[in-house]
Design a protein around this motif. Structure first.
Motif, PDB file in Angstrom:
ATOM      1  N   UNK A   1       0.778  -1.220   0.127  1.00  0.00           N
ATOM      2  CA  UNK A   1       0.193   0.131  -0.058  1.00  0.00           C
ATOM      3  C   UNK A   1       0.685   1.374  -0.133  1.00  0.00           C
ATOM      4  N   UNK A   2       2.094   1.361   0.169  1.00  0.00           N
ATOM      5  CA  UNK A   2       2.892   2.383   0.157  1.00  0.00           C
ATOM      6  C   UNK A   2       3.326   2.645  -1.306  1.00  0.00           C
TER       7      UNK A   2
ATOM      8  N   UNK B   1       7.920  11.841  -2.909  1.00  0.00           N
ATOM      9  CA  UNK B   1       6.575  11.969  -2.219  1.00  0.00           C
ATOM     10  C   UNK B   1       6.121  10.576  -1.735  1.00  0.00           C
ATOM     11  N   UNK B   2       5.998  10.188  -0.611  1.00  0.00           N
ATOM     12  CA  UNK B   2       5.607   8.856  -0.134  1.00  0.00           C
ATOM     13  C   UNK B   2       4.157   8.755   0.417  1.00  0.00           C
TER      14      UNK B   2
ATOM     15  N   UNK C   1      -8.444   7.717   1.000  1.00  0.00           N
ATOM     16  CA  UNK C   1      -7.511   9.026   1.327  1.00  0.00           C
ATOM     17  C   UNK C   1      -6.047   8.220   1.993  1.00  0.00           C
ATOM     18  N   UNK C   2      -5.277   9.298   1.483  1.00  0.00           N
ATOM     19  CA  UNK C   2      -3.878   8.850   1.819  1.00  0.00           C
ATOM     20  C   UNK C   2      -2.992  10.024   2.568  1.00  0.00           C
TER      21      UNK C   2
ATOM     22  N   UNK D   1      -5.058   6.029   5.003  1.00  0.00           N
ATOM     23  CA  UNK D   1      -5.562   6.199   6.444  1.00  0.00           C
ATOM     24  C   UNK D   1      -6.138   4.890   6.932  1.00  0.00           C
ATOM     25  N   UNK D   2      -6.731   3.949   5.980  1.00  0.00           N
ATOM     26  CA  UNK D   2      -7.386   2.983   6.401  1.00  0.00           C
ATOM     27  C   UNK D   2      -8.562   3.264   7.037  1.00  0.00           C
ATOM     28  N   UNK D   3      -9.035   2.709   8.145  1.00  0.00           N
ATOM     29  CA  UNK D   3     -10.149   2.892   8.958  1.00  0.00           C
ATOM     30  C   UNK D   3      -9.631   3.390  10.497  1.00  0.00           C
TER      31      UNK D   3
END
Length: 141
Positions: free
Chosen positions: A74-75, A103-104, A127-128, A108-110
Motif C-alpha cells: 500500500x506504500x 512523495x510517499x 484517502x492517503x 488512512x485505512x479505518x
C-alpha cells in the motif's frame, strides 16, 4: 436515578477522553515514520555516490516500513527531478545541483472510524497521508 444517569454519562465521557487519543497516536507515528523514510531515502539517494533512488532502494524502504506495521503493497512512491530526467535510473544518475523530490503516501485505512460515534465524518479509506521532501543531488560523474 439522576445520580446513576450522571455517573454513567461521566464514566462514558471519562473513557472517551482517556482512550480516544490512542488511535491518533497511531496516525502521528505513521506520519512521522513516513517523513523519516522520505528524509532517509533522499539523504542516501542524493548523496555523491548515487544521484538516484532506485526500485531496489524503494523495496528496502517498504521492508523497513513493514516492521512498523504498514502493509508494503500500500506504500506509494512518487519520484521527480527538477530537470525532468528520471530520478530512479541507476544507469543515468542525476548530476550535482539537480533536485530530487520524493512523495510517499499511505492510506488512512479505518483509523478514524471511532469518530463516527461523536458525529464526525472520517476520511475515506482510500484517502492517503503523505510525506514530501526534496534534496539537491550531489553526484559528480
Amino acid at each position: 436515578m439522576k445520580q446513576i444517569l450522571i455517573f454513567v454519562l461521566f464514566a462514558a465521557l471519562l473513557c472517551w477522553l482517556m482512550f480516544s487519543p490512542i488511535y491518533k497516536h497511531v496516525l502521528i507515528v505513521r506520519q512521522a515514520v513516513l517523513q523519516q523514510e522520505v528524509d532517509y531515502l533522499l539523504e542516501i539517494g542524493a548523496s555523491g555516490g548515487y544521484g538516484y533512488i532506485s526500485s531496489a532502494m524503494q523495496e528496502q524502504s517498504r521492508q523497513r516500513l513493514a516492521r512498523f506495521g504498514m502493509r508494503p503493497e500500500d506504500i506509494s512512491y512518487e519520484l521527480a527531478s527538477t530537470n525532468g530526467q528520471s530520478a530512479s535510473n541507476p544507469y543515468d544518475p542525476l548530476p550535482r545541483g539537480t533536485g530530487i523530490s520524493l512523495t510517499m503516501s499511505y492510506p488512512y485505512e479505518h483509523i478514524f472510524e471511532i469518530d463516527r460515534l461523536i458525529g464526525l465524518t472520517p476520511p475515506l479509506p482510500s484517502d492517503r497521508m503523505k510525506a514530501f521532501g526534496m534534496k539537491m543531488s550531489e553526484y559528480v560523474p
